[in-house]
Design a protein around this motif. Sequence first.
Motif, PDB file in Angstrom:
ATOM      1  N   LEU A  92       0.032  -4.652 -28.390  1.00 37.17           N
ATOM      2  CA  LEU A  92       0.349  -6.148 -28.899  1.00 37.17           C
ATOM      3  C   LEU A  92      -0.755  -6.813 -29.901  1.00 37.17           C
ATOM      4  CD1 LEU A  92       1.317  -8.141 -25.577  1.00 37.17           C
ATOM      5  CD2 LEU A  92       2.746  -6.764 -27.010  1.00 37.17           C
ATOM      6  N   GLY A  93      -0.279  -7.412 -30.996  1.00 39.39           N
ATOM      7  CA  GLY A  93      -1.364  -8.028 -31.883  1.00 39.39           C
ATOM      8  C   GLY A  93      -1.855  -6.891 -32.813  1.00 39.39           C
ATOM      9  N   SER A  94      -1.322  -5.928 -32.701  1.00 38.93           N
ATOM     10  CA  SER A  94      -1.704  -4.366 -33.275  1.00 38.93           C
ATOM     11  C   SER A  94      -1.732  -4.440 -34.858  1.00 38.93           C
ATOM     12  CB  SER A  94      -1.144  -3.467 -32.825  1.00 38.93           C
ATOM     13  OG  SER A  94       0.246  -3.327 -33.276  1.00 38.93           O
ATOM     14  N   GLY A  95      -0.695  -5.269 -35.394  1.00 35.42           N
ATOM     15  CA  GLY A  95      -0.348  -5.078 -36.932  1.00 35.42           C
ATOM     16  C   GLY A  95       0.800  -4.061 -37.149  1.00 35.42           C
ATOM     17  N   LEU A  96       1.397  -3.655 -36.003  1.00 38.42           N
ATOM     18  CA  LEU A  96       2.361  -2.541 -36.404  1.00 38.42           C
ATOM     19  C   LEU A  96       3.881  -3.060 -36.188  1.00 38.42           C
ATOM     20  CD1 LEU A  96       0.410   0.383 -34.111  1.00 38.42           C
ATOM     21  CD2 LEU A  96       0.665  -0.071 -36.751  1.00 38.42           C
ATOM     22  N   GLY A  97       3.908  -4.179 -36.015  1.00 41.37           N
ATOM     23  CA  GLY A  97       5.130  -4.842 -35.981  1.00 41.37           C
ATOM     24  C   GLY A  97       5.774  -4.962 -34.840  1.00 41.37           C
ATOM     25  N   SER A  98       4.946  -5.160 -33.675  1.00 38.67           N
ATOM     26  CA  SER A  98       5.266  -4.991 -32.275  1.00 38.67           C
ATOM     27  C   SER A  98       6.878  -6.053 -32.038  1.00 38.67           C
ATOM     28  CB  SER A  98       4.225  -5.327 -31.171  1.00 38.67           C
ATOM     29  OG  SER A  98       4.773  -5.116 -29.895  1.00 38.67           O
ATOM     30  N   SER A  99       6.549  -7.337 -32.322  1.00 40.92           N
ATOM     31  CA  SER A  99       7.390  -8.021 -32.046  1.00 40.92           C
ATOM     32  C   SER A  99       8.781  -7.523 -32.858  1.00 40.92           C
ATOM     33  CB  SER A  99       7.079  -9.728 -32.411  1.00 40.92           C
ATOM     34  OG  SER A  99       6.731  -9.692 -33.689  1.00 40.92           O
ATOM     35  N   ALA A 100       8.763  -7.423 -34.090  1.00 41.51           N
ATOM     36  CA  ALA A 100       9.977  -7.122 -34.815  1.00 41.51           C
ATOM     37  C   ALA A 100      10.516  -5.848 -34.078  1.00 41.51           C
ATOM     38  CB  ALA A 100       9.564  -6.673 -36.453  1.00 41.51           C
ATOM     39  N   ALA A 101       9.921  -4.955 -33.634  1.00 44.21           N
ATOM     40  CA  ALA A 101      10.554  -3.765 -33.056  1.00 44.21           C
ATOM     41  C   ALA A 101      11.476  -4.073 -31.827  1.00 44.21           C
ATOM     42  CB  ALA A 101       9.515  -2.634 -32.854  1.00 44.21           C
ATOM     43  N   SER A 102      10.859  -5.188 -31.006  1.00 43.94           N
ATOM     44  CA  SER A 102      11.671  -5.347 -29.985  1.00 43.94           C
ATOM     45  C   SER A 102      12.761  -6.338 -30.103  1.00 43.94           C
ATOM     46  CB  SER A 102      10.529  -6.507 -28.994  1.00 43.94           C
ATOM     47  OG  SER A 102       9.587  -5.668 -28.569  1.00 43.94           O
ATOM     48  N   ALA A 103      12.587  -7.185 -31.547  1.00 39.01           N
ATOM     49  CA  ALA A 103      13.991  -7.884 -31.661  1.00 39.01           C
ATOM     50  C   ALA A 103      15.074  -7.116 -32.365  1.00 39.01           C
ATOM     51  CB  ALA A 103      13.236  -8.984 -32.951  1.00 39.01           C
ATOM     52  N   VAL A 104      14.536  -6.166 -33.084  1.00 42.01           N
ATOM     53  CA  VAL A 104      15.415  -5.170 -33.889  1.00 42.01           C
ATOM     54  C   VAL A 104      15.998  -4.181 -32.775  1.00 42.01           C
ATOM     55  CG1 VAL A 104      15.720  -3.170 -35.086  1.00 42.01           C
ATOM     56  CG2 VAL A 104      14.442  -5.000 -35.947  1.00 42.01           C
ATOM     57  N   ALA A 105      15.401  -3.794 -31.715  1.00 39.54           N
ATOM     58  CA  ALA A 105      15.935  -2.987 -30.760  1.00 39.54           C
ATOM     59  C   ALA A 105      17.033  -3.764 -29.804  1.00 39.54           C
ATOM     60  CB  ALA A 105      14.866  -2.341 -29.729  1.00 39.54           C
ATOM     61  N   GLY A 106      16.879  -5.213 -29.665  1.00 40.20           N
ATOM     62  CA  GLY A 106      17.864  -5.922 -28.951  1.00 40.20           C
ATOM     63  C   GLY A 106      19.130  -6.237 -29.767  1.00 40.20           C
ATOM     64  N   VAL A 107      18.781  -6.624 -30.755  1.00 41.13           N
ATOM     65  CA  VAL A 107      20.104  -7.114 -31.690  1.00 41.13           C
ATOM     66  C   VAL A 107      20.878  -5.574 -32.076  1.00 41.13           C
ATOM     67  CG1 VAL A 107      18.974  -6.904 -33.893  1.00 41.13           C
ATOM     68  CG2 VAL A 107      21.018  -8.612 -33.397  1.00 41.13           C
ATOM     69  N   PHE A 108      20.072  -4.498 -32.320  1.00 42.69           N
ATOM     70  CA  PHE A 108      20.926  -3.268 -32.575  1.00 42.69           C
ATOM     71  C   PHE A 108      21.519  -2.703 -31.335  1.00 42.69           C
ATOM     72  CE2 PHE A 108      21.099   1.384 -32.737  1.00 42.69           C
ATOM     73  CZ  PHE A 108      21.771   1.483 -34.141  1.00 42.69           C
ATOM     74  N   ALA A 109      20.950  -2.866 -30.161  1.00 45.83           N
ATOM     75  CA  ALA A 109      21.720  -2.531 -29.024  1.00 45.83           C
ATOM     76  C   ALA A 109      22.753  -3.364 -28.652  1.00 45.83           C
ATOM     77  CB  ALA A 109      20.738  -2.686 -27.836  1.00 45.83           C
ATOM     78  N   ILE A 110      22.722  -4.667 -28.741  1.00 50.14           N
ATOM     79  CA  ILE A 110      23.904  -5.436 -28.411  1.00 50.14           C
ATOM     80  C   ILE A 110      25.252  -5.210 -29.420  1.00 50.14           C
ATOM     81  CG2 ILE A 110      23.010  -7.365 -29.495  1.00 50.14           C
ATOM     82  CD1 ILE A 110      25.344  -7.362 -26.369  1.00 50.14           C
ATOM     83  N   ASN A 111      24.866  -4.926 -30.573  1.00 48.06           N
ATOM     84  CA  ASN A 111      26.044  -4.702 -31.621  1.00 48.06           C
ATOM     85  C   ASN A 111      26.331  -3.427 -31.408  1.00 48.06           C
ATOM     86  OD1 ASN A 111      27.274  -5.821 -34.362  1.00 48.06           O
ATOM     87  ND2 ASN A 111      26.446  -3.839 -34.857  1.00 48.06           N
ATOM     88  N   GLU A 112      25.888  -2.312 -31.059  1.00 48.16           N
ATOM     89  CA  GLU A 112      26.301  -1.214 -30.462  1.00 48.16           C
ATOM     90  C   GLU A 112      27.191  -1.270 -29.375  1.00 48.16           C
ATOM     91  OE1 GLU A 112      25.952   2.289 -31.964  1.00 48.16           O
ATOM     92  OE2 GLU A 112      25.504   0.718 -33.685  1.00 48.16           O
ATOM     93  N   LEU A 113      26.527  -1.923 -28.211  1.00 53.25           N
ATOM     94  CA  LEU A 113      27.293  -2.163 -26.969  1.00 53.25           C
ATOM     95  C   LEU A 113      28.638  -2.493 -27.296  1.00 53.25           C
ATOM     96  CD1 LEU A 113      26.654  -1.607 -23.970  1.00 53.25           C
ATOM     97  CD2 LEU A 113      25.997  -3.860 -23.828  1.00 53.25           C
ATOM     98  N   LEU A 114      28.748  -3.499 -28.244  1.00 49.58           N
ATOM     99  CA  LEU A 114      30.117  -4.566 -28.278  1.00 49.58           C
ATOM    100  C   LEU A 114      31.018  -3.637 -29.447  1.00 49.58           C
ATOM    101  CD1 LEU A 114      28.781  -8.131 -28.209  1.00 49.58           C
ATOM    102  CD2 LEU A 114      29.845  -6.795 -26.264  1.00 49.58           C
ATOM    103  N   GLY A 115      30.526  -2.459 -29.691  1.00 51.26           N
ATOM    104  CA  GLY A 115      31.392  -1.705 -30.619  1.00 51.26           C
ATOM    105  C   GLY A 115      31.147  -1.995 -32.310  1.00 51.26           C
ATOM    106  N   ARG A 116      30.078  -2.521 -32.698  1.00 51.87           N
ATOM    107  CA  ARG A 116      29.682  -2.734 -34.084  1.00 51.87           C
ATOM    108  C   ARG A 116      30.513  -3.861 -34.640  1.00 51.87           C
ATOM    109  NH1 ARG A 116      28.664   3.373 -36.053  1.00 51.87           N
ATOM    110  NH2 ARG A 116      27.105   4.022 -34.306  1.00 51.87           N
ATOM    111  N   PRO A 117      30.675  -5.022 -34.081  1.00 50.60           N
ATOM    112  CA  PRO A 117      31.395  -6.146 -34.975  1.00 50.60           C
ATOM    113  C   PRO A 117      30.671  -6.499 -36.213  1.00 50.60           C
ATOM    114  CG  PRO A 117      30.292  -6.829 -32.857  1.00 50.60           C
ATOM    115  CD  PRO A 117      30.141  -5.562 -32.923  1.00 50.60           C
TER     116      PRO A 117
END
Length: 311
Positions: A92-117
């Motif tokens: 955390l707090g590394s300058g490597l986009g830690s919070s961004a990776a979590s947010a992207v993983a979450g929204v990408f995952a739900i979009n895939e789970l629902l069939g990419r609406p």
Amino acid sequence: MDSIRVFAPATVANVACGFDIFGFAVDNPGDQITLTTSDEPGVRIVDIIGDGGRLPREAARNTAGIAIQTYLQHIDRTDIGLDIVLHKQMPLGSGLGSSAASAVAGVFAINELLGRPLPILKLLPFAMEGERVACGSAHADNVGPSLLGGFVVVRSYNPLDVIKIETPATLFCTLVHPDIEVNTKDARFILKNEVSLKNTIIQMGNVAGLIAGLMTPDYSLISRSLVDVIIEPVRAILIPEFNEAKKAAIDNGALGCSISGSGPSMFALSRDAQTAEKIGVAMQQAFSAVGITSEAYVSEINRQGPRVLPN
């Protein structure tokens, strides 16, 4: 599917001269998220692994949770029940986009789970809401490359205009994270509100040169353009041994070296994997000389962005 597991990559933002407008994704490290549907409506974080108990477990205050919630509100599917397990695989707090990776993983995952609406580019505003929760600003220089892969330019926020550009096939990145922490808000607070015309012109030239060098490709031009005369001189004081680590990178063949995001991680670009590995060792030695331990990662530019993992 009733469950999905997704990896989203870490990112390097700013990329020397491109403060708040440049970013690229790397293969390693990154975050993983597992979403499982539930009969009980609502988004719940059931576990976070690897954060030392520091991240909020309330979905509305968590980067992944809020990204998923705003996405579900947008597509009018708040009736869905979801359980989240987040696996943090970078500091955390590394300058490597830690919070961004979590947010992207979450929204990408739900979009895939629902069939990419929604197409992938339309997911960006929801991932940006995760960044707003994390640091108070819905910026896109980390979530953009983490979601889209590759090297991105944030041309505008109003309207949002994010462009992915081509990069050389043999461009490698070395990331070194010294075991210290730099708070993003502190790193922004110390920046000057005004910049001289002279430095603005220099920086604009380097921004244009870096884009041209990446797209040509012209490694010499990339090297000449990886220069930051505005942000790096101010933020470098927050990273012990910054100058020594940067010199070690350049002396060992780096095209250029600078701060990743707001730091304390540093990145260096090079033309091949062997040089990138050598650079990592040299930079780590510079930090260890003053008793600072560090982690090093070497990879090509990640052009894919997030990906579904086997459950």
